[in-house]
Design an enzyme around this catalytic site. Structure first.
Site, short mmCIF file in Angstrom:
data_model
loop_
_atom_site.label_atom_id
_atom_site.label_comp_id
_atom_site.label_asym_id
_atom_site.label_seq_id
_atom_site.Cartn_x
_atom_site.Cartn_y
_atom_site.Cartn_z
N HIS A 101 4.74 -8.48 -4.72
CA HIS A 101 3.36 -8.70 -4.24
C HIS A 101 2.91 -10.14 -4.48
O HIS A 101 2.23 -10.41 -5.47
CB HIS A 101 2.40 -7.76 -4.97
CG HIS A 101 2.48 -6.35 -4.53
ND1 HIS A 101 1.75 -5.85 -3.47
CD2 HIS A 101 3.21 -5.32 -5.00
CE1 HIS A 101 2.02 -4.57 -3.32
NE2 HIS A 101 2.90 -4.22 -4.22
N ARG B 87 12.72 3.36 -0.71
CA ARG B 87 11.35 3.48 -1.23
C ARG B 87 11.40 3.73 -2.73
O ARG B 87 12.22 4.51 -3.20
CB ARG B 87 10.62 4.65 -0.57
CG ARG B 87 10.17 4.34 0.82
CD ARG B 87 9.41 5.52 1.38
NE ARG B 87 8.07 5.60 0.87
CZ ARG B 87 7.36 6.73 0.85
NH1 ARG B 87 7.88 7.86 1.29
NH2 ARG B 87 6.13 6.72 0.39
N GLY C 218 0.87 -1.17 0.00
CA GLY C 218 0.00 0.00 0.00
C GLY C 218 0.90 1.22 0.00
O GLY C 218 1.81 1.32 -0.80
N GLU C 219 0.69 2.07 0.96
CA GLU C 219 1.51 3.27 1.07
C GLU C 219 2.06 3.33 2.49
O GLU C 219 1.30 3.47 3.44
CB GLU C 219 0.64 4.50 0.75
CG GLU C 219 1.40 5.79 0.70
CD GLU C 219 2.60 5.74 -0.25
OE1 GLU C 219 2.45 5.30 -1.39
OE2 GLU C 219 3.70 6.13 0.19
N SER C 220 3.37 3.19 2.60
CA SER C 220 3.96 3.02 3.95
C SER C 220 3.76 4.25 4.83
O SER C 220 3.57 4.11 6.04
CB SER C 220 5.45 2.69 3.82
OG SER C 220 6.12 3.67 3.06
N CYS D 218 6.06 -5.41 0.47
CA CYS D 218 6.15 -4.10 -0.18
C CYS D 218 6.12 -2.96 0.86
O CYS D 218 7.09 -2.81 1.59
CB CYS D 218 5.07 -3.99 -1.24
SG CYS D 218 5.55 -2.89 -2.56
N GLU E 104 0.59 -11.65 -3.23
CA GLU E 104 -0.87 -11.77 -3.13
C GLU E 104 -1.57 -11.39 -4.43
O GLU E 104 -2.78 -11.56 -4.56
CB GLU E 104 -1.39 -10.88 -1.97
CG GLU E 104 -1.38 -9.38 -2.20
CD GLU E 104 0.01 -8.76 -2.19
OE1 GLU E 104 1.01 -9.48 -2.09
OE2 GLU E 104 0.08 -7.52 -2.31
N ILE F 132 5.51 -3.25 -7.81
CA ILE F 132 4.77 -2.00 -8.02
C ILE F 132 5.34 -0.94 -7.09
O ILE F 132 5.17 -1.02 -5.87
CB ILE F 132 3.27 -2.19 -7.74
CG1 ILE F 132 2.69 -3.33 -8.59
CG2 ILE F 132 2.50 -0.89 -7.99
CD1 ILE F 132 1.28 -3.74 -8.22
N1 GLN Z 1 6.21 2.83 -2.59
C1 GLN Z 1 5.23 2.46 -1.62
C2 GLN Z 1 5.55 3.05 -0.25
O1 GLN Z 1 6.49 3.72 -0.07
C3 GLN Z 1 5.10 0.97 -1.50
C4 GLN Z 1 4.49 0.42 -2.75
C5 GLN Z 1 3.66 -0.82 -2.56
O2 GLN Z 1 3.38 -1.26 -1.45
N2 GLN Z 1 3.18 -1.33 -3.66
O3 GLN Z 1 4.83 2.82 0.67
#
Ligand code: GLN
Length: 192
Positions: free
Chosen positions: A175, A108, A47-49, A79, A177, A135
């Site tokens: 990923h 990242r 997701g988005e960290s 991820c 999943e 991704i």
């Molecule tokens: N680039 C995203 C982050 O910094 C991670 C990307 C992902 O989980 N697909 O959180």
């Protein structure tokens, strides 16, 4: 049946949930500190960290989860989840924190931005070839010798680990999943 949580604050929660159910786990959506009770394992999704870190703080989950990790809870960070477990975050937001439990540094978007997302076959120790979906993936830049490397990928700049394990903690740049192949999740759940 192992009881496995999926951190359900943000990210691809549904995909991990169905994968874990497929490999025989009793899955719990973790949104509040009491959801951590009685877990055998936990997945931190992609997701988005930065968003996930923010929501871990506002939900009150951060201290309880840090304690459970310290006490030996098995955690699989994929991820963005890998970023949350890393010792050091490169190119992170200036106020970005992590649980600092996997002995590695991670960059990242180290494989490039959204437009550079890619898929490739990855050879996983004890499993064989799996399809790796990357991704905006974090790149593991440096790592401790103690880290067990289960898979690496050379994206033109030498081998970098993409699936790792350190004691009860697992991390993955890609990923697992997002494919129809449940063998990476099975590896984690079978080790619980
Ligand atoms: N680039 C995203 C982050 O910094 C991670 C990307 C992902 O989980 N697909 O959180």
């Amino acid at each position: 049946m192992p009881r496995v949580g999926v951190l359900a604050l943000q990210g691809d929660v549904r995909e991990h949930t169905s994968m874990l159910e497929r490999v025989g786990a009793d899955v719990v959506a973790v949104r509040t500190p009491d959801h951590l009770d009685d877990l055998d394992g936990l997945v931190l999704p992609g997701g988005e960290s930065t968003t996930m870190a923010y929501l871990l703080t506002t939900s009150g989950l951060r201290p309880g989860l840090a304690k459970r990790i310290d006490d030996g809870l098995s955690v699989f960070g994929t991820c963005a989840g890998l970023i949350l477990l890393a010792h050091e975050i490169l190119d992170g937001r200036s106020d970005q924190w992590s649980f600092d439990v996997l002995p590695l540094s991670v960059r990242r978007n180290g494989y490039g931005r959204q437009i550079s997302s890619f898929e490739t076959n990855v050879d996983v120790k004890g499993v064989g070839e799996v399809r790796g979906v990357f991704i905006r993936a974090p790149k593991i830049e440096t790592w401790s010798e103690e880290l067990e490397i289960l898979a690496s990928h050379d994206h033109g700049d030498g081998d970098h680990p993409v699936l790792v394990r350190h004691e009860t903690l697992w991390g993955c740049s890609f990923h697992p999943e997002l494919t129809n192949d449940d063998r990476v999740h099975r590896l984690f759940v079978d080790a619980l």
